[in-house]
Design a protein around this motif. Structure first.
Motif, PDB file in Angstrom:
ATOM      1  N   HIS A   1       0.958  -1.095   0.044  1.00 47.62           N
ATOM      2  CA  HIS A   1       0.054   0.061   0.037  1.00 47.62           C
ATOM      3  C   HIS A   1       0.754   1.061  -0.056  1.00 47.62           C
ATOM      4  O   HIS A   1       1.845   1.127   0.748  1.00 47.62           O
ATOM      5  CB  HIS A   1      -0.837   0.088   1.298  1.00 47.62           C
ATOM      6  N   PRO A   2       0.505   2.241  -0.854  1.00 45.58           N
ATOM      7  CA  PRO A   2       1.428   3.379  -0.846  1.00 45.58           C
ATOM      8  C   PRO A   2       1.524   4.146   0.336  1.00 45.58           C
ATOM      9  O   PRO A   2       2.450   5.008   0.859  1.00 45.58           O
ATOM     10  CB  PRO A   2       0.744   4.271  -1.814  1.00 45.58           C
ATOM     11  N   SER A   3       0.690   3.923   1.360  1.00 48.81           N
ATOM     12  CA  SER A   3       0.668   4.813   2.763  1.00 48.81           C
ATOM     13  C   SER A   3       1.939   4.216   3.592  1.00 48.81           C
ATOM     14  O   SER A   3       2.244   4.706   4.588  1.00 48.81           O
ATOM     15  CB  SER A   3      -0.635   4.558   3.332  1.00 48.81           C
ATOM     16  N   SER A   4       2.315   2.922   3.109  1.00 47.94           N
ATOM     17  CA  SER A   4       3.381   2.342   3.944  1.00 47.94           C
ATOM     18  C   SER A   4       4.814   2.837   3.730  1.00 47.94           C
ATOM     19  O   SER A   4       5.729   2.715   4.527  1.00 47.94           O
ATOM     20  CB  SER A   4       3.316   0.834   3.928  1.00 47.94           C
ATOM     21  N   ALA A   5       4.885   3.652   2.697  1.00 52.48           N
ATOM     22  CA  ALA A   5       6.236   4.301   2.216  1.00 52.48           C
ATOM     23  C   ALA A   5       6.427   5.200   3.399  1.00 52.48           C
ATOM     24  O   ALA A   5       5.686   6.084   4.022  1.00 52.48           O
ATOM     25  CB  ALA A   5       6.057   4.830   1.140  1.00 52.48           C
ATOM     26  N   LEU A   6       7.858   5.369   3.582  1.00 53.88           N
ATOM     27  CA  LEU A   6       8.534   6.295   4.657  1.00 53.88           C
ATOM     28  C   LEU A   6       8.412   7.655   3.827  1.00 53.88           C
ATOM     29  O   LEU A   6       8.676   7.963   2.836  1.00 53.88           O
ATOM     30  CB  LEU A   6       9.912   5.903   5.133  1.00 53.88           C
ATOM     31  N   ASP A   7       8.070   8.667   4.628  1.00 54.76           N
ATOM     32  CA  ASP A   7       7.843  10.075   4.448  1.00 54.76           C
ATOM     33  C   ASP A   7       9.539  10.376   4.005  1.00 54.76           C
ATOM     34  O   ASP A   7      10.263  10.576   4.753  1.00 54.76           O
ATOM     35  CB  ASP A   7       7.498  11.082   5.351  1.00 54.76           C
ATOM     36  N   PRO A   8       9.530  10.906   2.817  1.00 59.19           N
ATOM     37  CA  PRO A   8      11.014  11.547   2.312  1.00 59.19           C
ATOM     38  C   PRO A   8      11.731  12.533   3.060  1.00 59.19           C
ATOM     39  O   PRO A   8      12.779  12.622   3.044  1.00 59.19           O
ATOM     40  CB  PRO A   8      10.947  11.942   0.800  1.00 59.19           C
ATOM     41  N   GLN A   9      10.762  13.312   3.730  1.00 58.24           N
ATOM     42  CA  GLN A   9      11.543  14.400   4.845  1.00 58.24           C
ATOM     43  C   GLN A   9      12.525  13.651   5.800  1.00 58.24           C
ATOM     44  O   GLN A   9      13.230  14.291   6.235  1.00 58.24           O
ATOM     45  CB  GLN A   9      10.377  15.298   5.297  1.00 58.24           C
ATOM     46  N   ILE A  10      12.089  12.423   6.174  1.00 54.32           N
ATOM     47  CA  ILE A  10      12.964  11.935   7.377  1.00 54.32           C
ATOM     48  C   ILE A  10      13.817  10.764   6.852  1.00 54.32           C
ATOM     49  O   ILE A  10      14.689  10.213   7.875  1.00 54.32           O
ATOM     50  CB  ILE A  10      12.063  11.565   8.697  1.00 54.32           C
ATOM     51  N   TYR A  11      13.661  10.382   5.517  1.00 54.76           N
ATOM     52  CA  TYR A  11      14.331   9.336   5.376  1.00 54.76           C
ATOM     53  C   TYR A  11      15.648   9.281   4.318  1.00 54.76           C
ATOM     54  O   TYR A  11      15.346  10.046   3.347  1.00 54.76           O
ATOM     55  CB  TYR A  11      13.363   8.382   4.562  1.00 54.76           C
ATOM     56  N   ASP A  12      16.735   8.849   4.529  1.00 52.57           N
ATOM     57  CA  ASP A  12      17.768   8.853   3.616  1.00 52.57           C
ATOM     58  C   ASP A  12      18.194   7.303   3.268  1.00 52.57           C
ATOM     59  O   ASP A  12      18.981   6.650   4.231  1.00 52.57           O
ATOM     60  CB  ASP A  12      18.933   9.389   4.421  1.00 52.57           C
ATOM     61  N   LYS A  13      18.053   6.976   2.244  1.00 48.39           N
ATOM     62  CA  LYS A  13      18.102   5.583   1.809  1.00 48.39           C
ATOM     63  C   LYS A  13      19.431   4.965   2.008  1.00 48.39           C
ATOM     64  O   LYS A  13      19.843   3.906   2.061  1.00 48.39           O
ATOM     65  CB  LYS A  13      17.271   5.301   0.623  1.00 48.39           C
ATOM     66  N   ASP A  14      20.355   6.188   1.647  1.00 46.96           N
ATOM     67  CA  ASP A  14      21.924   5.610   1.764  1.00 46.96           C
ATOM     68  C   ASP A  14      22.381   5.750   3.250  1.00 46.96           C
ATOM     69  O   ASP A  14      23.770   5.587   3.258  1.00 46.96           O
ATOM     70  CB  ASP A  14      22.532   6.752   0.748  1.00 46.96           C
ATOM     71  N   TYR A  15      21.963   5.983   4.293  1.00 46.20           N
ATOM     72  CA  TYR A  15      22.270   6.266   5.465  1.00 46.20           C
ATOM     73  C   TYR A  15      21.519   5.318   6.506  1.00 46.20           C
ATOM     74  O   TYR A  15      22.324   4.705   7.224  1.00 46.20           O
ATOM     75  CB  TYR A  15      22.466   7.751   5.973  1.00 46.20           C
ATOM     76  N   ASP A  16      20.001   5.467   6.547  1.00 51.66           N
ATOM     77  CA  ASP A  16      19.480   5.019   7.498  1.00 51.66           C
ATOM     78  C   ASP A  16      19.268   3.554   7.578  1.00 51.66           C
ATOM     79  O   ASP A  16      19.295   2.854   6.213  1.00 51.66           O
ATOM     80  CB  ASP A  16      17.882   5.359   7.387  1.00 51.66           C
ATOM     81  N   VAL A  17      19.364   2.845   8.660  1.00 57.07           N
ATOM     82  CA  VAL A  17      18.872   1.176   8.560  1.00 57.07           C
ATOM     83  C   VAL A  17      17.311   1.174   8.753  1.00 57.07           C
ATOM     84  O   VAL A  17      16.622   1.884   9.651  1.00 57.07           O
ATOM     85  CB  VAL A  17      19.534   0.704   9.959  1.00 57.07           C
ATOM     86  N   VAL A  18      16.650   0.425   7.778  1.00 53.44           N
ATOM     87  CA  VAL A  18      15.206   0.454   7.816  1.00 53.44           C
ATOM     88  C   VAL A  18      14.810  -1.094   8.221  1.00 53.44           C
ATOM     89  O   VAL A  18      15.281  -1.827   7.708  1.00 53.44           O
ATOM     90  CB  VAL A  18      14.741   1.102   6.412  1.00 53.44           C
ATOM     91  N   VAL A  19      13.628  -0.809   8.904  1.00 55.93           N
ATOM     92  CA  VAL A  19      13.160  -2.063   9.283  1.00 55.93           C
ATOM     93  C   VAL A  19      11.585  -1.997   9.106  1.00 55.93           C
ATOM     94  O   VAL A  19      10.904  -0.986   9.448  1.00 55.93           O
ATOM     95  CB  VAL A  19      13.334  -2.535  10.812  1.00 55.93           C
ATOM     96  N   CYS A  20      10.908  -2.912   8.878  1.00 51.97           N
ATOM     97  CA  CYS A  20       9.463  -3.090   9.128  1.00 51.97           C
ATOM     98  C   CYS A  20       8.999  -3.876  10.196  1.00 51.97           C
ATOM     99  O   CYS A  20       9.543  -4.862  10.529  1.00 51.97           O
ATOM    100  CB  CYS A  20       8.847  -3.879   7.653  1.00 51.97           C
TER     101      CYS A  20
END
Length: 245
Positions: free
Chosen positions: A79-98
């Motif tokens: 679902h598109p609402s599950s995407a992280l808000d780009p204002q707080i997310y840096d894909k090259d830096y942050d560790v992301v978990v579901c």
């Protein structure tokens, strides 16, 4: 703060930050999003470990018994609402978990990640204060981390639960602060490290100068001893020649 700092960013996904979704766009959440975004820019510049999460499920069968209809209906992996808000997310830096429960630490690799990074203090940001922030704060406390919640980096759909839960975790589990204090801490830490580095360089430079001075003195002493030895040698030869005559 104690030791190395790590930051968690809880559920700043579009479901909570986009007004087109049932739970999205609450004023306190948007304020928290804005303050967290500027805080994270400073944190990344100081190489602070950051773990970011979103909540989503494959189907309703693999989710807990949520009582919130919007979570049951829309919090899906596709679902598109599950995407992280780009204002707080840096894909090259942050560790992301579901995550699948309220806490970012529950059955996720965030704790091992922080242990590997040597983290001792965890700063909690995200939404919602009365739900996932409270749960993440308690889990952080239970894992033995010193825990800090910047009040203006977290948000809730309603102000009442936001205030009450911050007051409660603040008297039990965590220190409640704000974004400006956190930013000032990192900038001050950099200044102190720079000053310490400069002091260390100064000590090294003074050591080098002392070594150079010691070398000069040593050379003078050696030269003086050599001269005296030569003079003694010449005097000895003269005395021996006089006796032979």
């Amino acid at each position: 703060m104690r030791g190395k700092v790590g930051i968690v960013v809880v559920d700043y996904q579009l479901a909570f930050t986009e007004p087109r979704y049932p739970l999205g766009g609450a004023p306190l959440v948007m304020r928290g999003l804005e303050n967290t975004a500027r805080f994270l820019k400073v944190a990344r510049a100081h190489n602070v470990p950051i773990a970011t999460c979103f909540t989503a499920y494959k189907t309703e069968r693999d989710m807990p018994h949520w009582k919130v209809a919007a979570v049951r209906d829309q919090f899906r992996l596709d679902h598109p609402s599950s995407a992280l808000d780009p204002q707080i997310y840096d894909k090259d830096y942050d560790v992301v978990v579901c995550k699948f429960g309220p806490s970012i630490f529950f059955q996720t690799p965030v704790v091992p990640y922080f242990i590997k990074e040597g983290v001792e203090t965890v700063i909690i940001t995200g939404c919602n204060t009365s739900g996932c922030i409270r749960a993440s704060t308690i889990d952080s406390f239970q894992w033995g981390f010193r825990t800090i919640v910047p009040e203006d980096c977290v948000g809730d759909i309603e102000e009442g639960p936001h205030r009450v839960n911050l007051h409660d975790v603040g008297r039990r589990y965590a220190d409640v602060s704000n974004a400006d204090n956190m930013i000032a801490y990192f900038k001050q830490s950099t200044t102190l490290k720079f000053q310490s580095a400069r002091a260390h360089v100064g000590q090294v430079e003074r050591g080098v100068q002392a070594l150079k001075l010691f070398t000069v003195i040593q050379n003078v002493v050696v030269a003086s001893l050599s001269l005296k030895a030569e003079q003694f040698k010449q005097q000895s030869h003269g005395a021996l020649g006089a006796r032979l005559r």
